[in-house]
Scaffold this motif. Structure first.
Motif, PDB file in Angstrom:
ATOM      1  N   TRP A 185     -10.573   9.714  -9.464  1.00 45.51           N
ATOM      2  CA  TRP A 185      -9.421   8.836  -9.735  1.00 45.51           C
ATOM      3  C   TRP A 185      -9.836   7.587 -10.496  1.00 45.51           C
ATOM      4  CZ3 TRP A 185      -5.014  10.828 -10.041  1.00 45.51           C
ATOM      5  CH2 TRP A 185      -4.583  11.828  -9.168  1.00 45.51           C
ATOM      6  N   GLU A 186     -11.076   7.162 -10.287  1.00 43.70           N
ATOM      7  CA  GLU A 186     -11.542   5.934 -10.944  1.00 43.70           C
ATOM      8  C   GLU A 186     -11.607   6.121 -12.463  1.00 43.70           C
ATOM      9  OE1 GLU A 186     -13.073   7.438  -8.394  1.00 43.70           O
ATOM     10  OE2 GLU A 186     -12.816   6.059  -6.699  1.00 43.70           O
ATOM     11  N   VAL A 187     -11.902   7.331 -12.960  1.00 36.66           N
ATOM     12  CA  VAL A 187     -11.874   7.548 -14.423  1.00 36.66           C
ATOM     13  C   VAL A 187     -10.445   7.711 -14.925  1.00 36.66           C
ATOM     14  CG1 VAL A 187     -14.188   8.585 -14.580  1.00 36.66           C
ATOM     15  CG2 VAL A 187     -12.208  10.078 -14.382  1.00 36.66           C
ATOM     16  N   ARG A 188      -9.501   7.920 -14.016  1.00 35.48           N
ATOM     17  CA  ARG A 188      -8.108   8.118 -14.415  1.00 35.48           C
ATOM     18  C   ARG A 188      -7.278   6.852 -14.231  1.00 35.48           C
ATOM     19  NH1 ARG A 188     -10.369  12.734 -13.184  1.00 35.48           N
ATOM     20  NH2 ARG A 188      -9.698  14.683 -14.155  1.00 35.48           N
ATOM     21  N   GLY A 189      -7.922   5.699 -14.233  1.00 31.59           N
ATOM     22  CA  GLY A 189      -7.182   4.435 -14.254  1.00 31.59           C
ATOM     23  C   GLY A 189      -7.012   3.760 -12.909  1.00 31.59           C
ATOM     24  N   PHE A 190      -7.542   4.392 -11.833  1.00 31.87           N
ATOM     25  CA  PHE A 190      -7.458   3.728 -10.540  1.00 31.87           C
ATOM     26  C   PHE A 190      -8.619   2.745 -10.390  1.00 31.87           C
ATOM     27  CE2 PHE A 190      -4.443   7.007 -10.106  1.00 31.87           C
ATOM     28  CZ  PHE A 190      -3.517   6.549  -9.199  1.00 31.87           C
ATOM     29  N   HIS A 191      -8.434   1.788  -9.504  1.00 35.55           N
ATOM     30  CA  HIS A 191      -9.386   0.673  -9.393  1.00 35.55           C
ATOM     31  C   HIS A 191     -10.765   1.149  -8.936  1.00 35.55           C
ATOM     32  CE1 HIS A 191     -10.982  -3.262  -8.261  1.00 35.55           C
ATOM     33  NE2 HIS A 191     -10.018  -3.774  -9.009  1.00 35.55           N
ATOM     34  N   ASN A 192     -11.799   0.543  -9.442  1.00 33.30           N
ATOM     35  CA  ASN A 192     -13.144   0.990  -9.082  1.00 33.30           C
ATOM     36  C   ASN A 192     -13.484   0.679  -7.628  1.00 33.30           C
ATOM     37  OD1 ASN A 192     -15.631   2.264 -10.043  1.00 33.30           O
ATOM     38  ND2 ASN A 192     -16.550   0.268  -9.568  1.00 33.30           N
ATOM     39  N   ALA A 194     -10.958  -0.851  -5.041  1.00 35.47           N
ATOM     40  CA  ALA A 194      -9.814  -0.361  -4.249  1.00 35.47           C
ATOM     41  C   ALA A 194      -9.604  -1.045  -2.889  1.00 35.47           C
ATOM     42  CB  ALA A 194      -9.897   1.161  -4.066  1.00 35.47           C
ATOM     43  N   ASP A 195      -9.625  -2.374  -2.874  1.00 34.40           N
ATOM     44  CA  ASP A 195      -9.316  -3.133  -1.647  1.00 34.40           C
ATOM     45  C   ASP A 195      -7.796  -3.238  -1.496  1.00 34.40           C
ATOM     46  OD1 ASP A 195      -8.795  -5.039   0.307  1.00 34.40           O
ATOM     47  OD2 ASP A 195     -10.225  -6.503  -0.481  1.00 34.40           O
ATOM     48  N   PRO A 196      -7.217  -2.642  -0.429  1.00 33.59           N
ATOM     49  CA  PRO A 196      -5.758  -2.682  -0.289  1.00 33.59           C
ATOM     50  C   PRO A 196      -5.208  -4.082  -0.059  1.00 33.59           C
ATOM     51  CG  PRO A 196      -6.771  -1.580   1.606  1.00 33.59           C
ATOM     52  CD  PRO A 196      -7.867  -1.858   0.629  1.00 33.59           C
ATOM     53  N   PHE A 197      -5.966  -4.954   0.572  1.00 37.58           N
ATOM     54  CA  PHE A 197      -5.458  -6.309   0.838  1.00 37.58           C
ATOM     55  C   PHE A 197      -5.406  -7.161  -0.426  1.00 37.58           C
ATOM     56  CE2 PHE A 197      -6.216  -4.736   5.019  1.00 37.58           C
ATOM     57  CZ  PHE A 197      -5.116  -5.226   5.707  1.00 37.58           C
ATOM     58  N   ARG A 198      -6.151  -6.769  -1.455  1.00 39.13           N
ATOM     59  CA  ARG A 198      -6.029  -7.435  -2.759  1.00 39.13           C
ATOM     60  C   ARG A 198      -5.210  -6.587  -3.736  1.00 39.13           C
ATOM     61  NH1 ARG A 198     -11.936  -9.096  -4.437  1.00 39.13           N
ATOM     62  NH2 ARG A 198     -12.642  -7.577  -2.907  1.00 39.13           N
ATOM     63  N   GLU A 199      -4.568  -5.554  -3.215  1.00 40.93           N
ATOM     64  CA  GLU A 199      -3.779  -4.606  -4.030  1.00 40.93           C
ATOM     65  C   GLU A 199      -4.526  -4.132  -5.264  1.00 40.93           C
ATOM     66  OE1 GLU A 199       0.681  -6.055  -3.812  1.00 40.93           O
ATOM     67  OE2 GLU A 199       0.522  -3.887  -4.176  1.00 40.93           O
ATOM     68  N   GLN A 200      -5.768  -3.729  -5.053  1.00 43.81           N
ATOM     69  CA  GLN A 200      -6.567  -3.213  -6.182  1.00 43.81           C
ATOM     70  C   GLN A 200      -6.241  -1.730  -6.392  1.00 43.81           C
ATOM     71  OE1 GLN A 200     -10.528  -4.321  -4.885  1.00 43.81           O
ATOM     72  NE2 GLN A 200     -10.427  -6.265  -5.980  1.00 43.81           N
ATOM     73  N   ARG A 201      -5.033  -1.505  -6.920  1.00 40.88           N
ATOM     74  CA  ARG A 201      -4.585  -0.118  -7.122  1.00 40.88           C
ATOM     75  C   ARG A 201      -5.114   0.452  -8.427  1.00 40.88           C
ATOM     76  NH1 ARG A 201      -0.190   0.521  -3.375  1.00 40.88           N
ATOM     77  NH2 ARG A 201       0.460  -1.510  -2.613  1.00 40.88           N
ATOM     78  N   PHE A 202      -5.054  -0.356  -9.497  1.00 40.69           N
ATOM     79  CA  PHE A 202      -5.380   0.149 -10.832  1.00 40.69           C
ATOM     80  C   PHE A 202      -6.442  -0.721 -11.489  1.00 40.69           C
ATOM     81  CE2 PHE A 202      -0.814   0.629  -9.906  1.00 40.69           C
ATOM     82  CZ  PHE A 202      -0.839   1.991  -9.628  1.00 40.69           C
ATOM     83  N   SER A 203      -7.170  -0.126 -12.443  1.00 40.46           N
ATOM     84  CA  SER A 203      -8.198  -0.918 -13.125  1.00 40.46           C
ATOM     85  C   SER A 203      -7.599  -1.676 -14.305  1.00 40.46           C
ATOM     86  CB  SER A 203      -9.344  -0.027 -13.583  1.00 40.46           C
ATOM     87  OG  SER A 203      -8.865   1.083 -14.282  1.00 40.46           O
ATOM     88  N   GLU A 205      -3.618  -1.453 -16.618  1.00 35.80           N
ATOM     89  CA  GLU A 205      -2.171  -1.461 -16.458  1.00 35.80           C
ATOM     90  C   GLU A 205      -1.753  -0.575 -15.283  1.00 35.80           C
ATOM     91  OE1 GLU A 205       0.957  -0.381 -19.724  1.00 35.80           O
ATOM     92  OE2 GLU A 205      -0.848  -1.257 -20.620  1.00 35.80           O
ATOM     93  N   ALA A 206      -0.683  -0.957 -14.613  1.00 42.25           N
ATOM     94  CA  ALA A 206      -0.192  -0.145 -13.492  1.00 42.25           C
ATOM     95  C   ALA A 206       0.149   1.262 -13.962  1.00 42.25           C
ATOM     96  CB  ALA A 206       1.038  -0.808 -12.881  1.00 42.25           C
ATOM     97  N   LEU A 207      -0.259   2.254 -13.182  1.00 40.45           N
ATOM     98  CA  LEU A 207       0.082   3.639 -13.495  1.00 40.45           C
ATOM     99  C   LEU A 207       1.379   3.986 -12.773  1.00 40.45           C
ATOM    100  CD1 LEU A 207      -3.478   5.100 -12.993  1.00 40.45           C
ATOM    101  CD2 LEU A 207      -2.281   4.838 -15.164  1.00 40.45           C
ATOM    102  N   PRO A 208       2.141   4.900 -13.321  1.00 38.88           N
ATOM    103  CA  PRO A 208       3.407   5.242 -12.659  1.00 38.88           C
ATOM    104  C   PRO A 208       3.181   6.115 -11.423  1.00 38.88           C
ATOM    105  CG  PRO A 208       3.135   6.547 -14.652  1.00 38.88           C
ATOM    106  CD  PRO A 208       1.929   5.671 -14.550  1.00 38.88           C
ATOM    107  N   ILE A 209       3.309   5.508 -10.247  1.00 43.86           N
ATOM    108  CA  ILE A 209       3.323   6.288  -8.999  1.00 43.86           C
ATOM    109  C   ILE A 209       4.686   6.025  -8.383  1.00 43.86           C
ATOM    110  CG2 ILE A 209       2.310   6.680  -6.720  1.00 43.86           C
ATOM    111  CD1 ILE A 209      -0.173   5.309  -7.572  1.00 43.86           C
ATOM    112  N   PRO A 210       5.544   7.024  -8.270  1.00 43.94           N
ATOM    113  CA  PRO A 210       6.834   6.774  -7.625  1.00 43.94           C
ATOM    114  C   PRO A 210       6.598   6.257  -6.211  1.00 43.94           C
ATOM    115  CG  PRO A 210       6.661   9.042  -8.462  1.00 43.94           C
ATOM    116  CD  PRO A 210       5.320   8.431  -8.597  1.00 43.94           C
ATOM    117  N   GLU A 211       7.339   5.219  -5.811  1.00 43.34           N
ATOM    118  CA  GLU A 211       7.057   4.576  -4.528  1.00 43.34           C
ATOM    119  C   GLU A 211       7.275   5.496  -3.349  1.00 43.34           C
ATOM    120  OE1 GLU A 211       8.502   0.706  -3.947  1.00 43.34           O
ATOM    121  OE2 GLU A 211       7.498  -0.022  -5.759  1.00 43.34           O
TER     122      GLU A 211
END
Ligand code: MTE
Ligand code: MO
Length: 220
Positions: A185-192, A194-203, A205-211
């Protein structure tokens, strides 16, 4: 309507005040256990299953499941957080503390990162220091029972302080590395990291994940 449905209908909160420090921003608490992965659920013959340790180690090792079961086990109760916005509180896992497992190996001092290799062709990278924390487990039991195939039987990693994609199911290899390298996932734009408390979702631009993606998928 049961409690889980009520919470889910609230969408992104509000979270009960006594839980607010445990639920990261943008997360919804669920009492169900969503099932999320790429590809098929692997089927194993446990006698042929093994876990390989390689990379920056003095000695490569291969462990059978029986050998792992003989190592001292630990039980942890932790909250888990998926990047698709569900969090589950007080999940109970049993297995080998990663730090205790490392103590049985000869890891070279140069090793600073780990690539976790899993079926099928899934991998994810975590800094070694993060894996040495108290609550990081090579888990083979969930909620008092062996892992179910869909949740990673026979062995998965649980790294509760990072988004749950850093907790590979069907773990087969642990590679110690000098240099960091991004995983699936890290090569596909997700954060290297990934701390949830800092909302490190993406590296980037935000990727489209339906909520509500996870609500439409399987769960138990
Ligand atoms: N082998 C493997 N492990 C994986 C995945 C995967 O696709 N393959 N997906 C990850 C993601 S994105 C999540 S959210 C969790 C989901 O674990 P669960 O199905 O037990 O809830 O598994 C993680 N581990
Ligand atoms: Mo995920």
């Amino acid at each position: 309507m049961n409690k889980a449905d009520r919470i889910r209908n609230m969408k992104v909160g509000p979270v009960a005040p006594e839980l607010s420090d445990r639920v990261p921003p943008g997360q919804i608490v669920t009492e169900k256990f969503p099932i999320l992965h790429e590809g098929e659920v692997p089927e194993y013959n446990l006698d042929e299953w093994d876990l390989r340790v390689f990379g920056e180690v003095e000695e490569e090792r291969t462990f059978s499941f029986a050998e792992l079961e003989r190592l001292p086990s630990t039980k942890v109760t932790v909250d888990i957080h998926c990047v698709t916005r569900w969090s589950k509180l007080d999940t109970v896992w049993e297995g080998i503390r990663f730090r205790d497992f490392v103590a049985t190996l000869k890891v070279k001092p140069e090793a600073r990162y780990v690539m976790l290799h899993a079926d099928y062709d899934y991998e994810t990278n975590v800094p070694l220091a993060d894996l040495m924390r108290d609550n990081v487990l090579l888990a083979y039991r969930y909620d008092g029972k062996p892992l179910t195939p869909k949740h990673g039987w026979p062995l998965r990693l649980v790294v509760p302080h990072l988004y749950f994609w850093k907790s590979p199911k069907w773990l087969r290899g642990i590679e110690f590395m000098r240099e960091d390298r991004p995983g699936y996932w890290e090569v596909r734009g997700f954060h290297n990291y990934a701390d949830p408390f800092r909302e490190q979702r993406f590296s980037g631009e935000a990727l489209p994940i339906p909520e509500d993606e996870w609500e439409k998928k399987e769960y138990d």
